[in-house]
Design a protein around this motif. Structure first.
Motif: not given
Length: 94
Positions: A21-43
Motif C-alpha cells: 500500500q502507498f501510505d504513511n506507515a513507513y513514517y510510523q515505523n520510524l517512530q517505533q524504531g523500525k527503520g530498515l536502514f540506519t540512514s532512514d531511522q536517522i530521519l
C-alpha cells in the motif's frame, strides 16, 4: 554502482506493515524504531527532521500532499536522453 548478477527473487520490504500500500506507515515505523536502514531511522532520531516524520506519521493527508508537491517538482527536471545521458532499463546490465 549497480551490483552484478542480482538474484531478482531477493527482496526486502521497506515497510513490513503495509508493503503493498502507498501510505504513511513507513513514517510510523520510524517512530517505533523500525527503520530498515540506519540512514532512514536517522530521519526520526535527528531533531532537524523529526517534526516532518511526526507530521507524515500522524496524517496520511499531509504525507500525500507533500508527496504530490515533491513529484510535481521532480516532473519539471529535464529527462536525459541518449544524446546527453545513459538510461538503463535493467540496472544489472552495463
Amino acid at each position: 554502482m549497480c551490483p552484478r548478477n542480482v538474484d531478482p527473487r531477493i527482496a526486502i520490504n521497506m515497510d513490513p506493515t503495509t508493503p503493498r500500500q502507498f501510505d504513511n506507515a513507513y513514517y510510523q515505523n520510524l517512530q517505533q524504531g523500525k527503520g530498515l536502514f540506519t540512514s532512514d531511522q536517522i530521519l526520526f532520531t535527528d531533531a532537524r527532521s523529526r517534526a516532518t516524520v511526526n507530521s507524515f506519521a500522524s496524517s496520511g493527508n499531509v504525507f500525500n500532499a507533500n508527496f504530490v508537491a515533491a513529484m510535481t517538482k521532480l516532473g519539471r527536471i529535464g529527462v536525459k536522453t541518449a544524446r546527453n545521458g545513459k538510461i538503463r532499463t535493467d540496472c544489472s546490465v552495463l
